[in-house]
Design a protein around this motif. Structure first.
Motif, short mmCIF file in Angstrom:
data_model
loop_
_atom_site.label_atom_id
_atom_site.label_comp_id
_atom_site.label_asym_id
_atom_site.label_seq_id
_atom_site.Cartn_x
_atom_site.Cartn_y
_atom_site.Cartn_z
N ALA A 180 0.83 -1.20 0.00
CA ALA A 180 0.00 0.00 0.00
C ALA A 180 0.87 1.25 0.00
O ALA A 180 0.62 2.20 -0.75
N SER A 181 1.94 1.24 0.80
CA SER A 181 2.80 2.41 0.88
C SER A 181 3.46 2.68 -0.48
O SER A 181 3.60 3.81 -0.90
N LEU A 182 3.81 1.59 -1.18
CA LEU A 182 4.42 1.74 -2.51
C LEU A 182 3.43 2.39 -3.47
O LEU A 182 3.76 3.33 -4.20
N VAL A 183 2.20 1.89 -3.46
CA VAL A 183 1.17 2.42 -4.35
C VAL A 183 0.93 3.90 -4.05
O VAL A 183 0.86 4.73 -4.95
N ILE A 184 0.84 4.22 -2.75
CA ILE A 184 0.59 5.61 -2.36
C ILE A 184 1.75 6.50 -2.79
O ILE A 184 1.57 7.57 -3.37
N PHE A 185 2.98 6.01 -2.55
CA PHE A 185 4.18 6.78 -2.91
C PHE A 185 4.18 7.08 -4.41
O PHE A 185 4.34 8.22 -4.84
N GLY A 229 1.68 6.87 -6.48
CA GLY A 229 0.49 7.63 -6.85
C GLY A 229 0.70 9.13 -6.69
O GLY A 229 0.38 9.91 -7.58
N VAL A 230 1.29 9.49 -5.58
CA VAL A 230 1.53 10.92 -5.34
C VAL A 230 2.54 11.47 -6.34
O VAL A 230 2.39 12.57 -6.85
N ARG A 231 3.59 10.64 -6.67
CA ARG A 231 4.57 11.08 -7.66
C ARG A 231 3.95 11.25 -9.04
O ARG A 231 4.44 12.00 -9.87
N ALA A 232 2.88 10.51 -9.29
CA ALA A 232 2.27 10.56 -10.62
C ALA A 232 1.32 11.73 -10.77
O ALA A 232 0.84 12.01 -11.86
N LEU A 233 1.03 12.41 -9.65
CA LEU A 233 0.11 13.54 -9.74
C LEU A 233 0.74 14.65 -10.57
O LEU A 233 1.96 14.83 -10.57
N ASP A 251 -1.99 20.14 -0.91
CA ASP A 251 -1.04 19.86 0.17
C ASP A 251 -0.73 18.36 0.15
O ASP A 251 -1.23 17.58 0.94
N TYR A 252 0.14 17.95 -0.82
CA TYR A 252 0.35 16.52 -1.06
C TYR A 252 0.89 15.73 0.13
O TYR A 252 0.47 14.61 0.36
N PRO A 253 1.81 16.24 0.89
CA PRO A 253 2.29 15.46 2.04
C PRO A 253 1.15 15.05 2.98
O PRO A 253 1.12 13.92 3.48
N VAL A 254 0.19 15.97 3.19
CA VAL A 254 -0.92 15.65 4.08
C VAL A 254 -1.82 14.59 3.43
O VAL A 254 -2.21 13.61 4.07
N VAL A 255 -2.14 14.79 2.13
CA VAL A 255 -2.99 13.82 1.44
C VAL A 255 -2.37 12.43 1.53
O VAL A 255 -3.02 11.45 1.89
N GLN A 256 -1.06 12.39 1.21
CA GLN A 256 -0.33 11.12 1.23
C GLN A 256 -0.41 10.47 2.61
O GLN A 256 -0.69 9.28 2.74
N ALA A 257 -0.23 11.27 3.65
CA ALA A 257 -0.23 10.73 5.01
C ALA A 257 -1.63 10.24 5.40
O ALA A 257 -1.77 9.18 6.01
#
Lengths: 533, 318
Positions: B19-24, B26-30, B278-284
């Motif tokens: 899940a962490s990989l997908v989230i990581f 995913g955020v990079r792909a934004l 605010d991507y860091p917050v969304v990611q977290a």
């Protein structure tokens, strides 16, 4: 045992309907104190419905439309829920058919016995009830009752579970015990012990018994009087020995003739000289181990060898856990043995690595199954025609329509059956469909895994007749897996007796069944109901 | 049992890593360049490069992921680009609100759903079943936000029976906290109540028709005991699954309700962060919610074996 004074149960003109369909049309039944009465009939005869109506426990949609049920003189036909509750368990106990589903899977068995006691105020406290429950389980012949009492149903064998159900039914010392096919789901030797137990416990407490069964042999052996039901009506009633010896009703006679236990006939003569003809199927030193998680292995088959000659029937007999179904699955190529060789028509199949796709196809075309459950083994959404055509389609045959018509004809089903779906057919008709489907690819060998066990005697008789007829016409070989020695006696040329994965003895049917060498075979033969009668 | 637990635990860890990989990724792909966002639109290439190096964005993806993982495990979830505060602070203040809301909603839903479902099954074909089916249809089809608005309008503002918005910590005043949370909890819980109701009714109908219930009746147990102890106890296995799955839905559903009732929970935090990129917050937040899901499923698995002894033994033999 003669009944004296007031009958325990008196049913007069009982009619039961599900919706607008009347299934019991005016049944009369009387049971005296301490008397044992058997209610006998085929499936759909209304025997279970009659018994459950007495307790007011008809399945949803069922209701008593006319007649009366008197229990010890009291009319309980229209008794309210409170009065019925007092009677259930305390006045009338019930032993249900299926020990696997009859117990609550999430409560300890001791608790379930204790609950019955406490429901009728027969125990002062929870603790007292638990203690009494252990005593009662011990009286029902359960070893280590204190340990068993805290176990759950799934930790007990089928026979043990049925003992628990007998304990629950008799816990409050009812005047009448209703036993609804109490042993039809059990192995013969286990069934015999359960029936002995019921006999002993009811005799010692003077409890009357109503035994519901499809097996006339069993009824005659275990009851003083027999009431034969047919299509919701009493066909015949009388003393057990009299009904069996000189039945006055055609239906009763048909039941007796069809019952393998009651009309044994001679086993088949040794057909063909087995050593001369090359066998269709040969298992040679086959073993199969199941590895359980945690490193334990179970020997489902241990060095098993037997053969099936062309055009003959080899029966594999045994109780649950004997490995007979594993043997069937190996014969069908569904399972690769851990060691040993399986030869089909002289060609070796099923090596340790398992079959590849092409091999599986070859085996499938030559060996076809007919399975036990005619309800579960046919896809309910398919028509009969497409069910029968499926193997043809899988193997890419043309002209399927004509072949399906031919096959329906071969199993004596009208051509119009092809358009129907399984749920519109009776159990016997479904099993005919399963046989037609098995024959579609013109196999040399048909593996019948308990193929007639789920059918009542009359239908069983018809299906066996069909199998015999097909064998003669098409030269089929059968590998016939069964726990029923009566059926085996009728159809088998050779008999293989299995126990715990090993072959106890094997040989021509006449020899094994008439002069068994192994102690276990003798035990199995002795347990067939109706032999003593 | 312990073996089974250990294997489930290992599965949970693997799931979290994936899940962490997908989230990581995913955020990079934004769309959009985080360095550009941090440095400002007018930054010259040199500044941009410095910022990029500071943020570690010049490293290969693998290194970036491992760093992200390392920071996350040690509790460092980054800094909010909106407020400049640590993300972990924002989450720690929002998470309890959402958890309280979800758990309270779940309690309401399970209580209402089970009682109504059992009654619907027991009185099959009579008015309680009819009422239950009307209720479940309504609760499933009426949107939560509309119901929430109506509740605020009539019950809170109109009648004044409940506060219209705001949050009080149960640590300062438990009763007032409950008063603030109960209305939103009921609103969020309604669809779940309907799902639990339908499931309870279905499995109760199956159980009431089973052989062991007939055995229980034949021993003379009262219908109340047959229904509430024997049949319901057997329906719990299925319900455990449903309830576990529903808790996830509740956390998701809370986002809208929190907004309507002005509750400072994860839902509100997510919406605010998404709108301000605010991507860091969304990611977290996504990571925390995922972790909650995994943990809930783990608990459900453990609960199974409490509810159903057959599973317990299957585990012991394993």
């Amino acid at each position: 045992m003669p009944s004296d004074g007031e009958p325990v149960l008196e049913v007069r003109g009982l009619r039961v309907a599900f919706g607008d369909d009347e299934v019991v049309h005016g049944v009369d039944l009387t049971i005296g104190a301490g008397e044992r009465v058997a209610l006998v009939g085929g499936s759909g005869s209304g025997k279970s419905t009659t018994a459950l109506a007495v307790l007011g426990l008809l399945p949803a949609g069922g209701r008593v439309t006319a007649g009366s049920v008197r229990f010890r003189g009291e009319d309980i036909t229209t008794a309210g829920p409170r009065r019925l509750r007092e009677l259930r368990g305390a006045g009338i106990g019930l032993v249900p058919q299926d020990p696997l589903s009859g117990l609550d899977p999430v409560r300890r068995v001791g608790t379930q016995v204790a609950t019955a006691l406490r429901a009728h105020g027969l125990a002062e406290s929870r603790r007292d009830a638990r203690g009494r429950a252990v005593d009662l389980l011990a009286a029902a012949g359960i070893p280590e009752p204190a340990r068993r009492a805290v176990q759950y149903p799934h930790e007990l064998s089928g026979g043990m579970r049925q003992r628990v159900l007998v304990t629950i039914a008799l816990a409050c010392r009812p005047a009448l015990l209703l036993a609804d096919e109490p042993t039809s789901a059990l192995d013969v030797t286990v069934a015999r012990r359960i029936l002995d137990l019921v006999g002993e416990l009811t005799a010692s407490s003077g409890t009357s018994l109503l035994l519901v069964t499809h097996d006339l042999g069993l009824a005659a052996e275990r009851a003083d009087r027999v009431v034969v039901l047919r299509d919701g009506r009493v066909a015949e009633a009388g003393g057990a020995a009299r009904v069996l010896r000189s039945p006055t009703d055609d239906y009763t006679r048909a039941l007796i003739d069809a019952s393998p236990g009651l009309s044994p006939g001679a086993p088949r003569a040794v057909a063909g000289a087995l050593p001369d003809t090359a066998p269709v199927l040969e298992l040679d030193g086959v073993s199969h181990r199941f590895r359980l998680r945690g490193g334990h292995t179970v020997h489902a088959l241990d060095d098993v060898s037997f053969a099936v000659a062309p055009g003959t029937t080899t029966a594999v007999v045994g109780e649950s856990g004997s490995g007979k179904t594993t043997a069937a699955r190996i014969a069908l190529g569904l399972l690769a043995p851990s060691s040993g060789t399986v030869r089909l028509d002289g060609r070796e199949t099923g090596v340790r690595s398992g079959l590849d796709r092409a091999e599986r196809r070859t085996v499938a075309a030559a060996v076809q199954p007919v399975l036990q459950d005619p309800f579960g083994s046919l896809d309910p959404t398919w028509t009969v025609a497409s069910l029968i055509a499926e193997p043809l389609r899988v193997h890419g045959h043309d002209g399927r329509g004509a072949r399906v018509a031919e096959l329906l004809d071969a199993v004596a089903l009208p051509a119009t059956t092809g358009r129907r779906v399984p749920r519109e057919l009776s159990g016997g008709q479904r099993q005919r469909v399963a046989i037609a489907r098995a024959l579609a690819l013109e196999p040399q060998l048909v593996v019948c895994d308990e193929a007639v066990s789920a059918l009542d005697v009359l239908v069983q008789d018809q299906v066996l007749r069909l199998l015999e007829d097909l064998q003669e016409r098409l030269g089929l070989a059968y590998l016939f897996i069964s726990h029923d020695l009566g059926v085996v006696r009728r159809i088998a040329d050779r008999v293989v007796v299995m126990r715990s994965g090993r072959v106890e003895e094997q040989g021509p049917a006449a020899r094994v069944l008439e002069a068994p060498e192994a102690e276990y075979t003798r035990e199995l033969l002795a347990a067939v109901p109706g032999r003593a009668a | 049992m312990i073996r089974r637990l250990a294997s489930r635990l290992a599965q949970a860890v693997v799931t979290l890593l994936l899940a962490s990989l997908v989230i990581f990724l995913g955020v990079r792909a934004l769309p959009g360049d985080p360095a550009l966002a941090a440095a400002g639109e007018e930054a010259d290439p040199a500044t941009l490069a410095t910022v990029r190096a500071q943020l570690g964005l010049d490293q290969p993806l693998v290194v970036q992921y491992l760093r992200f993982l390392g920071r996350t495990v040690t509790g460092d979830l980054g800094t909010s680009t909106r407020t400049g505060e640590p993300v972990s602070d924002a989450i720690l203040s929002a998470l309890p609100v959402t958890l309280q809301l979800s758990v309270l909603a779940l309690l309401v839903a399970v209580a209402v759903g089970i009682v109504a479902g059992v009654l619907a099954a027991r009185y099959r074909g009579r008015w309680p079943e009819w009422l239950a089916s009307v209720f479940s249809l309504a609760a499933l089809s009426v949107p939560v936000f509309w119901l929430g608005l109506l509740a605020v309008l009539y019950l809170a503002v109109g009648l004044g029976a409940f506060p219209a918005s705001g949050y009080v910590s149960p640590l300062t005043d438990p009763l007032r906290a409950l008063h603030h949370l109960i209305l939103p909890a009921v609103i969020v819980g309604l669809p779940t109540a309907a799902v639990v109701l339908r499931q309870t009714r279905a499995s109760m109908l199956g159980a009431l028709d089973s052989d062991f219930v007939r055995t229980a009746r034949a021993t003379g147990l009262s219908e109340n005991r047959v229904v509430w102890t024997v049949a319901l106890r057997n329906s719990l296995v299925v319900l455990t699954t449903i309830v576990g799955l529903q808790l996830g839905t509740l956390i998701a559903g809370a986002a809208v309700t929190e907004r309507i009732f002005g509750l400072p929970g994860l839902g509100k935090l997510t919406l605010d962060s998404v709108f301000s990129r605010d991507y860091p917050v969304v990611q977290a937040v996504v990571l925390v919610v995922t972790a909650a899901y995994v943990v809930i499923n783990l608990l459900v698995d453990v609960l199974y074996s409490v509810v159903d002894p057959r599973i317990r033994v299957a585990g012991a033999a394993a």
